[in-house]
Design a protein around this motif. Sequence first.
Motif, mmCIF file in Angstrom:
data_model
loop_
_atom_site.group_PDB
_atom_site.id
_atom_site.type_symbol
_atom_site.label_atom_id
_atom_site.label_comp_id
_atom_site.label_asym_id
_atom_site.label_seq_id
_atom_site.Cartn_x
_atom_site.Cartn_y
_atom_site.Cartn_z
ATOM 1 N N THR A 298 0.832 -1.200 0.000
ATOM 2 C CA THR A 298 0.000 0.000 0.000
ATOM 3 C C THR A 298 0.871 1.256 0.000
ATOM 4 N N GLU A 299 1.913 1.272 0.832
ATOM 5 C CA GLU A 299 2.846 2.407 0.860
ATOM 6 C C GLU A 299 3.519 2.586 -0.495
ATOM 7 N N GLN A 300 3.908 1.470 -1.085
ATOM 8 C CA GLN A 300 4.549 1.538 -2.393
ATOM 9 C C GLN A 300 3.580 2.092 -3.441
ATOM 10 N N GLY A 301 2.349 1.619 -3.409
ATOM 11 C CA GLY A 301 1.336 2.097 -4.349
ATOM 12 C C GLY A 301 1.055 3.576 -4.202
ATOM 13 N N ALA A 302 1.198 4.097 -2.985
ATOM 14 C CA ALA A 302 0.970 5.517 -2.727
ATOM 15 C C ALA A 302 2.189 6.371 -3.067
ATOM 16 N N GLY A 303 3.292 5.731 -3.443
ATOM 17 C CA GLY A 303 4.503 6.470 -3.796
ATOM 18 C C GLY A 303 5.319 6.941 -2.614
ATOM 19 N N ILE A 304 5.019 6.432 -1.429
ATOM 20 C CA ILE A 304 5.750 6.813 -0.221
ATOM 21 C C ILE A 304 7.097 6.111 -0.161
ATOM 22 N N CYS A 305 7.127 4.862 -0.611
ATOM 23 C CA CYS A 305 8.315 4.030 -0.577
ATOM 24 C C CYS A 305 8.393 3.221 -1.872
ATOM 25 N N ALA A 306 9.553 2.669 -2.124
ATOM 26 C CA ALA A 306 9.737 1.771 -3.264
ATOM 27 C C ALA A 306 10.551 0.582 -2.772
ATOM 28 N N PHE A 307 9.961 -0.592 -2.892
ATOM 29 C CA PHE A 307 10.579 -1.795 -2.366
ATOM 30 C C PHE A 307 10.997 -2.716 -3.508
ATOM 31 N N TYR A 308 12.191 -3.269 -3.373
ATOM 32 C CA TYR A 308 12.734 -4.165 -4.386
ATOM 33 C C TYR A 308 13.266 -5.422 -3.721
ATOM 34 N N VAL A 309 13.247 -6.510 -4.484
ATOM 35 C CA VAL A 309 13.849 -7.751 -4.036
ATOM 36 C C VAL A 309 14.832 -8.225 -5.101
ATOM 37 N N LEU A 310 15.933 -8.787 -4.643
ATOM 38 C CA LEU A 310 16.888 -9.404 -5.544
ATOM 39 C C LEU A 310 16.505 -10.871 -5.606
ATOM 40 N N VAL A 311 16.075 -11.304 -6.786
ATOM 41 C CA VAL A 311 15.516 -12.640 -6.950
ATOM 42 C C VAL A 311 16.491 -13.528 -7.723
ATOM 43 N N ALA A 312 16.774 -14.705 -7.169
ATOM 44 C CA ALA A 312 17.634 -15.686 -7.828
ATOM 45 C C ALA A 312 16.853 -16.381 -8.938
ATOM 46 N N GLU A 313 17.561 -17.097 -9.780
ATOM 47 C CA GLU A 313 16.921 -17.805 -10.897
ATOM 48 C C GLU A 313 15.867 -18.792 -10.420
ATOM 49 N N ASP A 314 16.045 -19.354 -9.226
ATOM 50 C CA ASP A 314 15.078 -20.320 -8.704
ATOM 51 C C ASP A 314 13.881 -19.662 -8.021
ATOM 52 N N GLY A 315 13.835 -18.323 -8.018
ATOM 53 C CA GLY A 315 12.718 -17.598 -7.413
ATOM 54 C C GLY A 315 12.927 -17.227 -5.960
ATOM 55 N N SER A 316 13.999 -17.688 -5.366
ATOM 56 C CA SER A 316 14.262 -17.335 -3.969
ATOM 57 C C SER A 316 14.769 -15.896 -3.884
ATOM 58 N N VAL A 317 14.556 -15.294 -2.735
ATOM 59 C CA VAL A 317 14.994 -13.917 -2.503
ATOM 60 C C VAL A 317 16.394 -13.943 -1.909
ATOM 61 N N LEU A 318 17.299 -13.200 -2.551
ATOM 62 C CA LEU A 318 18.679 -13.088 -2.082
ATOM 63 C C LEU A 318 18.889 -11.811 -1.279
ATOM 64 N N GLY A 319 17.984 -10.840 -1.455
ATOM 65 C CA GLY A 319 18.132 -9.591 -0.728
ATOM 66 C C GLY A 319 16.934 -8.691 -0.901
#
Length: 166
Positions: free
Chosen positions: A50-71
């Motif tokens: 919701t915060e991201q949609g409102a432009g308050i924050c921007a969240f990112y994930v570093l995704v490995a080839e297998d779909g797991s989150v690395l960061g």
Amino acid sequence: MPKLKRLHAGHAPAVLAFELANRAYFAASVPDRGKDFFDRFTDRYSALLTEQGAGICAFYVLVAEDGSVLGRFNLYDLENGTAEVGYRVAQHVAGRGVATATVRELCRLAVARHGLRTLWAGTSHENVASQRVLIKAGFVLVDPVDPADLGGKTGPRYQRDLILQR
């Protein structure tokens, strides 16, 4: 090859797995998220989106080839061309340049996608590895009179001017 992706609802299971698998590792250098974070993860995750949609924050994930989150790599409190940076990487990829390369990419996105000019970041005094990441990514230590507040701890603050990237 891992990819930095904007956080979306479908990432929730992988983000939770990442946080649980690395909880003890993270707690060694930053305040623990606490039991409530995990008990109410679905609600908290929805609030982030919701915060991201409102432009308050921007969240990112570093995704490995297998779909797991690395960061996780985040821009908080986007306002007047500035934002706070926060990040954490999985223990099994720490020390391999992953955080530095991804923080650099986040800086590029901060300009290109979000129109930001200045980024701020803070670390605990004990988190020397994170301090090195910030310096290698182009951040400079700022006046220690205004220390970062890290959930009850204080530490050095860093700044990166993005104007020259335009």
